[in-house]
Design a protein around this motif. Structure first.
Motif, PDB file in Angstrom:
ATOM      1  N   ASN A  18      -9.408  15.674  10.097  1.00 17.87           N
ATOM      2  CA  ASN A  18      -8.292  15.088  10.839  1.00 17.87           C
ATOM      3  C   ASN A  18      -6.979  15.105  10.056  1.00 17.87           C
ATOM      4  N   GLY A  19      -6.896  15.939   9.032  1.00 12.93           N
ATOM      5  CA  GLY A  19      -5.692  16.008   8.215  1.00 12.93           C
ATOM      6  C   GLY A  19      -4.472  16.410   9.026  1.00 12.93           C
ATOM      7  N   ILE A  20      -3.315  16.029   8.502  1.00 17.44           N
ATOM      8  CA  ILE A  20      -2.044  16.365   9.146  1.00 17.44           C
ATOM      9  C   ILE A  20      -1.136  17.011   8.098  1.00 17.44           C
ATOM     10  N   GLY A  21      -0.507  18.100   8.473  1.00 18.95           N
ATOM     11  CA  GLY A  21       0.396  18.799   7.564  1.00 18.95           C
ATOM     12  C   GLY A  21       1.644  17.978   7.265  1.00 18.95           C
ATOM     13  N   GLY A  22       2.277  18.285   6.152  1.00 20.63           N
ATOM     14  CA  GLY A  22       3.469  17.556   5.736  1.00 20.63           C
ATOM     15  C   GLY A  22       4.608  17.638   6.734  1.00 20.63           C
ATOM     16  N   LEU A  31      11.126  11.988   8.951  1.00 19.30           N
ATOM     17  CA  LEU A  31      11.545  12.275   7.578  1.00 19.30           C
ATOM     18  C   LEU A  31      11.356  13.749   7.254  1.00 19.30           C
ATOM     19  N   PRO A  32      12.123  14.287   6.317  1.00 19.77           N
ATOM     20  CA  PRO A  32      11.869  15.657   5.866  1.00 19.77           C
ATOM     21  C   PRO A  32      10.567  15.700   5.061  1.00 19.77           C
ATOM     22  N   GLY A  52      -5.522  15.367   0.240  1.00 17.70           N
ATOM     23  CA  GLY A  52      -4.952  16.475   0.990  1.00 17.70           C
ATOM     24  C   GLY A  52      -4.742  17.706   0.144  1.00 17.70           C
ATOM     25  N   THR A  53      -4.796  18.831   0.804  1.00 17.14           N
ATOM     26  CA  THR A  53      -4.519  20.130   0.203  1.00 17.14           C
ATOM     27  C   THR A  53      -3.641  20.892   1.188  1.00 17.14           C
ATOM     28  N   GLY A  57      -4.123  19.513   4.972  1.00 18.36           N
ATOM     29  CA  GLY A  57      -3.122  18.508   5.300  1.00 18.36           C
ATOM     30  C   GLY A  57      -3.516  17.187   4.660  1.00 18.36           C
ATOM     31  N   TYR A  58      -2.737  16.144   4.924  1.00 15.52           N
ATOM     32  CA  TYR A  58      -2.994  14.828   4.334  1.00 15.52           C
ATOM     33  C   TYR A  58      -3.981  14.049   5.193  1.00 15.52           C
ATOM     34  N   TYR A  59      -4.818  13.263   4.516  1.00 17.15           N
ATOM     35  CA  TYR A  59      -5.788  12.433   5.227  1.00 17.15           C
ATOM     36  C   TYR A  59      -6.286  11.326   4.310  1.00 17.15           C
ATOM     37  N   MET A  60      -6.849  10.314   4.914  1.00 21.54           N
ATOM     38  CA  MET A  60      -7.475   9.226   4.166  1.00 21.54           C
ATOM     39  C   MET A  60      -8.956   9.574   3.991  1.00 21.54           C
TER      40      MET A  60
END
Length: 108
Positions: A18-22, A31-32, A52-53, A57-60
């Protein structure tokens, strides 16, 4: 923007799948992506388990395996960076690591 707002946004991004990209997270937060990376770095330094990678993407984290894999990713990235530094400085990789160790010891 504070850490609590960032963590609230990441609640729906639990687990690697469920990661999300920056860029997408930046749009969600208004935000940028550069600011998002800084917020995440600061939150991690405060102990937030934001993983995240570039691929995920970012995830908990949802389990220890995800955390362990993230740590391995960070170690590989650090080794790659240090190897590049050793080439640029024309110093062998082991010698560079020894120099870094001495630098750390002298600062304490």
């Amino acid at each position: 923007m504070d850490k609590a707002t960032l963590l609230t946004a990441l609640v729906s991004h639990t687990g690697r799948a469920n990661g999300i990209g920056g860029e997408a997270l930046g749009k969600q937060l208004g935000l940028p992506s550069r600011k998002v990376r800084k917020l995440i770095t600061d939150a991690r330094r405060d102990g937030a388990m934001i993983l995240g990678t570039p691929k995920t993407g970012y995830y908990m984290a949802t389990n220890g395996q995800e955390f362990d894999e993230f740590v391995q990713f960070l170690k590989a990235r650090a080794k790659h960076t240090l190897f590049t530094i050793s080439i640029l400085k024309k110093v062998s990789y082991p010698a560079l690591l020894g120099q870094m160790s001495l630098e750390l010891e002298s600062k304490t």
